[in-house]
Design an enzyme around this catalytic site. Structure first.
Site, PDB file in Angstrom:
ATOM      1  N   THR A   1      39.143-106.262 -61.898  1.00 51.16           N
ATOM      2  CA  THR A   1      38.106-105.508 -62.624  1.00 51.16           C
ATOM      3  C   THR A   1      38.839-104.487 -63.511  1.00 51.16           C
ATOM      4  O   THR A   1      39.250-104.818 -64.610  1.00 51.16           O
ATOM      5  CB  THR A   1      37.087-104.856 -61.657  1.00 51.16           C
ATOM      6  OG1 THR A   1      37.793-104.149 -60.647  1.00 51.16           O
ATOM      7  CG2 THR A   1      36.195-105.901 -61.035  1.00 51.16           C
TER       8      THR A   1
ATOM      9  N   ASN B   1      36.064 -93.702 -65.383  1.00 58.01           N
ATOM     10  CA  ASN B   1      34.870 -93.664 -64.549  1.00 58.01           C
ATOM     11  C   ASN B   1      33.711 -92.902 -65.163  1.00 58.01           C
ATOM     12  O   ASN B   1      32.586 -92.962 -64.669  1.00 58.01           O
ATOM     13  CB  ASN B   1      35.227 -93.122 -63.163  1.00 58.01           C
ATOM     14  CG  ASN B   1      35.955 -94.180 -62.377  1.00 58.01           C
ATOM     15  OD1 ASN B   1      35.410 -95.246 -62.132  1.00 58.01           O
ATOM     16  ND2 ASN B   1      37.203 -93.914 -62.048  1.00 58.01           N
TER      17      ASN B   1
ATOM     18  N   THR C   1      40.569-104.081 -47.594  1.00 58.81           N
ATOM     19  CA  THR C   1      40.687-103.569 -48.958  1.00 58.81           C
ATOM     20  C   THR C   1      39.559-104.099 -49.797  1.00 58.81           C
ATOM     21  O   THR C   1      38.711-104.858 -49.338  1.00 58.81           O
ATOM     22  CB  THR C   1      41.974-104.025 -49.607  1.00 58.81           C
ATOM     23  OG1 THR C   1      42.010-103.457 -50.920  1.00 58.81           O
ATOM     24  CG2 THR C   1      42.000-105.536 -49.761  1.00 58.81           C
TER      25      THR C   1
END
Lengths: 399, 399
Positions: free
Chosen positions: B151, B395, B188
């Protein structure tokens, strides 16, 4: 009602209290040494960081409260006096002794707090000679002291409240500082609540703890708990007014709570690099601990903090954090989530909210996230702030 | 020995395995759908996020392992299929069914994982038609699959290891992705360890859990635990080689541990916006839980992360975090702290380290923080990364 202190306002101290500030030379230009003085011996309570690495002033003050015989709290900024070993304790004592000597009281009557860089020895060569003048300068308003304890804070944080009780009126004044390393665990970075009410030291302790648990202990800027967190309540009785009825007690506790929440929110809003105050309210929970952890978890999440900074209604991150904080799956499946009053998720499904409308609402500087877990009567509010490049900048270049 | 996969290397899969990737159209340009296939029914184990908000693929896969009858793991990126309600489960099943149909096996023989934005419904209109070609394209190297699951990762993460055992050789290949929402709790973000060794499903589960606890569970990018964390171990026995001796078992476990640590470190080093891999080693502890929490706490602290980003040896923040994580005060009083091999704090006192020298050492991209608590034999290592403006940028603008 409560008068916010910052700006041009003058925040009056309660009767029998004075406060002062001075630049001792530890920091450039800005005041770096402050004191709050009661004319008469005062009741004092304190709550302190649960960090195992406690600064010398924390250990000193913690051993002396609750007390009914405190005259002053001296506070320096710029040097935390944490991780400074035996020399740190000696120098802390030198600072306290100098204040006691100037005030004409005993060492046991002076409390102390420090804030600043960890690991530097107190510069007593500069601090000690400044203390007599610091005390001479003390006067009846709070702003100078509030400025002296600021580190990366942008605004001084004070508030005051005049309270009518059954047998007369009392004043409660609060002062605090925050900004970074803010994730209090039993107390905020530094908080001072002072009043001229007449109360016992035991009630002072309970009253302070109650207020701190719902205010300073529910804010977070960066999840780092400090070595120097202290919050004090001093009550010197100078108004001559006691808490005579149950209503008086409730009124006083409520006023201390409100004052603490006001100061705590001021700290969150002025978090390092912050442009938004974020309020997370959880209702309908059936578990106080989970509600607390979940509300705080949302204020802690860097992913949520950055999304809010970007005015992005990325609600999936909020849901993920609630799950990570162990809000039970069946509650997540039915809960509703509102952003700025707009319901955007309920019963396991995103609602058809108008994204651009919510984005526009997120431009406001006060963000409200409300989560209804629909499972009980427990509610909990936490406060935090957004995460900006400015936070990174401030802390990349700090020491 | 282990060959890191990224870059121009070709990471060979173990015998009897193939992997493929394709762009189904969910994401622009980049591959967004991948599959790992075993020619024969394979043993498979899995560990999954402890987040209460579990994605549909997590719930689906968790119910099917450990197993000795798995043929494939299909994975899509771009859409996490978390917080998507009943529709999410239906569409997850549609994706699994389509893969099973193309492979000619049953639905129960296909595991699944997803990664991407939370709360969007799987775009099955694009994904389902792409599955036959995805499977046709499968071949013997890992890179295409590793790219399809990325991603915000900047590099694909693969590694492979050829292991000599008493009765022959086996290959172990690992693939993972990470980058954001990385604070694994049992697994994870996504990890795949595959081998042609012949082992039981029970041993596969124990082996995977052991490796994950010391690797993926000890990394953190931002402290946010994902809704989609999964780590799988597949072993199809195609080498014909079994673990015959105790030494074989130890060798195999050690190899899986090393591979997992290598992949976990790759995730930390490629954390969103990261420019440095930070390794925190605690030795001399007398309590495994405190050592774990303390090591992880240091990797989590935004104040430490920003200081390291600024190449600032601000060791006070490390000490403060250790105290906040409840390392006992008496251990803090005697511990030693080294940065890049230079001891800068011991026995409660800062040492006379040469600040400019340490600053220069902090310019390196691998940072080593070593803490000796001088109180026991317990040691624990955790990995993280620095915190940069780039993290905030990524973000702030994600969804």
């Amino acid at each position: 009602m409560m008068t916010p202190g910052p700006g041009l306002n003058r925040t009056l101290l309660p009767k029998g209290f004075s406060a002062g500030a001075i630049n001792s030379g530890v920091r450039r230009y800005r005041p770096d040494l402050g004191i709050i003085i009661s004319d008469v011996p005062s009741v004092a309570a304190g709550v302190f960081t649960l960090n195992q690495c406690k600064a010398a002033p924390v250990i000193f003050s913690q051993a002396r409260v609750p007390s009914d015989n405190i005259r002053a709290i001296i506070t320096n900024s710029g040097q935390a006096n944490a991780a400074t070993g035996d020399t740190g304790f000696e120098r802390n004592l030198m600072m306290v002794s100098a204040a006691a000597k100037s005030l004409g009281c005993s060492i046991d009557q002076v409390l102390v707090a420090s804030t600043g860089v960890i690991g530097h020895q107190l510069d007593t060569d500069k601090i000690l000679p400044a203390i007599p003048e610091l005390i001479e300068r003390a006067h009846e308003t709070a702003e100078a002291f509030a400025s002296a304890i600021m580190t990366t804070d942008l605004v001084p944080k004070t508030a005051t409240n005049e309270l009518q009780l059954s047998s007369g009126s009392v004043r409660i004044t609060g002062i605090s500082k925050g900004s970074g390393m803010i994730h209090p665990n039993m107390a905020t970075m530094l908080g001072y609540i002072i009043s001229d009410v007449k109360i016992s030291k035991d009630f002072a302790h309970i009253c302070l703890k109650t207020a701190v648990d719902m205010s300073f202990n529910m804010i977070s800027v960066d999840g780092d708990s400090s070595t120097n967190d202290c919050c004090f309540l001093m009550a010197n009785g100078a108004s001559g007014v006691e808490l005579k009825t149950e209503e008086d007690i409730l009124k006083f506790q409520t006023a201390v709570n409100e004052l603490s929440i006001f100061l705590a929110k001021s700290i969150a809003a002025d978090g390092e690099g912050a442009s938004k105050l974020v309020e997370v309210e959880i209702i309908g929970s059936d578990d106080k601990e989970i509600a607390k952890r979940a509300a705080r978890g949302v204020t802690l999440s860097p992913l949520i903090k950055t999304a809010l900074h970007g005015e992005d209604p990325n609600w999936g991150r909020i849901l993920a954090r609630l799950g990570a904080e162990q809000v039970p799956a069946d509650q997540l499946a039915k809960m509703s989530l509102s952003l700025q009053g707009v319901k955007i998720f309920e019963n396991g499904q995103p609602l058809a909210f108008v994204r651009d409308e919510v984005k526009a609402l997120l431009k406001q500087s006060n963000i409200f996230i409300k989560i209804d877990l629909k499972s009980g009567d427990v509610r909990q509010t936490a406060w935090g702030c957004d995460l900006s490049k400015k936070y990174v900048e401030i802390n990349t270049e700090y020491s």
